[in-house]
Enzyme design. Structure first.
Site, short mmCIF file in Angstrom:
data_model
loop_
_atom_site.label_atom_id
_atom_site.label_comp_id
_atom_site.label_asym_id
_atom_site.label_seq_id
_atom_site.Cartn_x
_atom_site.Cartn_y
_atom_site.Cartn_z
N LYS A 64 -18.86 5.04 22.74
CA LYS A 64 -17.42 6.20 22.50
C LYS A 64 -17.57 6.17 21.39
O LYS A 64 -16.52 6.84 20.90
CB LYS A 64 -17.11 5.55 23.26
CG LYS A 64 -16.63 6.43 24.62
CD LYS A 64 -16.18 5.64 25.58
CE LYS A 64 -16.41 6.14 26.70
NZ LYS A 64 -15.53 5.63 28.30
N ASP A 100 -12.11 11.90 28.91
CA ASP A 100 -11.61 10.61 29.32
C ASP A 100 -9.75 10.63 29.88
O ASP A 100 -9.58 10.48 30.34
CB ASP A 100 -11.91 9.14 28.94
CG ASP A 100 -13.26 9.33 28.98
OD1 ASP A 100 -13.63 9.13 30.19
OD2 ASP A 100 -13.74 7.67 27.98
P1 ATR Z 1 -15.78 1.37 26.78
O1 ATR Z 1 -15.89 2.48 25.81
O2 ATR Z 1 -16.09 2.10 27.88
O3 ATR Z 1 -14.22 0.92 26.71
P2 ATR Z 1 -15.83 -0.43 25.62
O4 ATR Z 1 -15.83 0.44 24.24
O5 ATR Z 1 -17.85 -0.77 25.07
O6 ATR Z 1 -16.67 0.00 26.68
O7 ATR Z 1 -15.32 -1.21 25.33
C1 ATR Z 1 -15.40 -3.06 26.47
C2 ATR Z 1 -13.97 -3.78 26.18
O8 ATR Z 1 -14.90 -4.88 26.93
C3 ATR Z 1 -13.67 -4.33 25.01
O9 ATR Z 1 -12.56 -4.28 25.38
C4 ATR Z 1 -14.49 -5.52 25.01
O10 ATR Z 1 -13.80 -6.72 24.61
P3 ATR Z 1 -13.51 -6.79 22.58
O11 ATR Z 1 -12.82 -5.81 22.13
O12 ATR Z 1 -13.70 -8.30 22.44
O13 ATR Z 1 -14.86 -6.52 22.45
C5 ATR Z 1 -14.58 -6.14 26.63
N1 ATR Z 1 -15.33 -6.97 26.97
C6 ATR Z 1 -16.86 -6.29 26.67
N2 ATR Z 1 -17.93 -8.05 26.95
C7 ATR Z 1 -16.67 -8.80 27.58
C8 ATR Z 1 -16.69 -9.82 28.01
N3 ATR Z 1 -17.78 -10.98 28.52
N4 ATR Z 1 -15.65 -10.84 27.81
C9 ATR Z 1 -14.24 -9.65 28.41
N5 ATR Z 1 -13.68 -8.35 27.35
C10 ATR Z 1 -15.73 -8.04 27.03
#
Ligand code: ATR
Length: 267
Positions: A64, A100
């Site tokens: 994104k 969104d």
């Molecule tokens: P989207 O665009 O759908 O919001 P994204 O931008 O990839 O997806 O965001 C993923 C979110 O999930 C982020 O807040 C990420 O946390 P970080 O900022 O610490 O990267 C969180 N996330 C992804 N994998 C995770 C995990 N295994 N445990 C906790 N948070 C996770």
């Protein structure tokens, strides 16, 4: 015209099924497919957009924010929140949008959800969370954000320039009785574990909202809420607005969202 959703591991995405239904119902001869890419394929997609082989795309996890540098312009909402999920190619120029934001707004209105005077906790600080936090801030609402990476939550607050009414949660969460949780974490994350790790008290919520839409399997029954709503409506309305941007006309009134919803639930 040709449209697509770009992301990683998106073979289960409902977007192609949804857009195909929309084009069929409107008698339009357009195509929409899912394209699974790695970070190093972003250039390739950008070229397809510039050449007009793709007329528009939706962008999902984890891209994104990665397309932003390639764009010739951004709309007002995506400039405000710093994330896009929709790109329109027009005369070789690429413009980024965030649909969104509108999807979330319509999810609230079509489910009669009132956020005023509620304690709201947003889980996650990725692209979707940015749109939702931006919506909450634009509506002058107080909320908390919990994210494993504190700096990413902070970056949202800085981007939307909304300090006074936002709290970044660390381990002090148990002091607050939340009324609404909005989960913006991916399906793969165990939200129960995340909440447990920060001492969440698992009080009965008014609403549990989840941006993910693989219904039944997703809404976590260990989190108690009077009403639990998944992200299907958000998906539908962000998709409709994406088409309005690409086709440059109003469509929502012409689409039977109830029928579309049922069609998606059958999959
Ligand atoms: P989207 O665009 O759908 O919001 P994204 O931008 O990839 O997806 O965001 C993923 C979110 O999930 C982020 O807040 C990420 O946390 P970080 O900022 O610490 O990267 C969180 N996330 C992804 N994998 C995770 C995990 N295994 N445990 C906790 N948070 C996770």
């Amino acid at each position: 015209m040709n449209f697509a959703i770009i992301g990683k591991n998106i073979k289960n995405s409902l977007s192609p099924r949804m857009h195909k239904w929309i084009y069929n119902s409107l008698g339009l001869d357009h195509y929409y497919k899912a394209i699974d890419i790695n970070l190093n394929n972003v250039d390739n997609i950008v070229n397809k957009l510039k050449e007009g082989a793709l007329n528009g795309i939706n962008v999902t996890i984890p891209f994104k924010r990665d397309f932003t540098d390639y764009l010739d312009g951004l709309d007002e909402i995506s400039t405000y929140i710093g994330a896009i999920n929709c790109i329109h190619s027009h005369n070789g120029l690429l413009r980024g949008y965030n649909t969104d934001y509108y999807g979330f707004k319509r999810l609230l209105s079509c489910n009669n959800i009132e956020l005023n005077d509620k304690e709201i906790l947003v889980l996650g600080a990725g692209g979707a969370s940015r749109a939702i936090c931006g919506y909450l801030a634009n509506n002058n609402l107080s909320f908390s954000i919990f994210n494993r990476t504190h700096s990413n939550a902070l970056s949202i607050i800085e981007q939307i320039d909304y300090n006074e009414k936002v709290n970044i949660v660390s381990n002090a969460i148990s002091n607050i009785d939340y009324d609404i949780i909005i989960n913006c974490l991916p399906l793969s994350v165990d939200i129960f574990e995340q909440l447990q790790s920060i001492g969440y008290n698992f009080k009965l919520l008014d609403y549990y909202l989840d941006i993910n839409y693989h219904i039944n399997t997703q809404i976590d029954n260990r989190i108690k809420a009077q009403v639990a709503i998944d992200g299907l409506d958000m998906l539908i309305y962000q998709g409709i607005q994406s088409n309005e941007i690409w086709l440059q006309k109003s469509l929502e009134q012409k689409i039977d969202c109830h029928k579309l919803r049922n069609h998606l639930l059958e999959s």
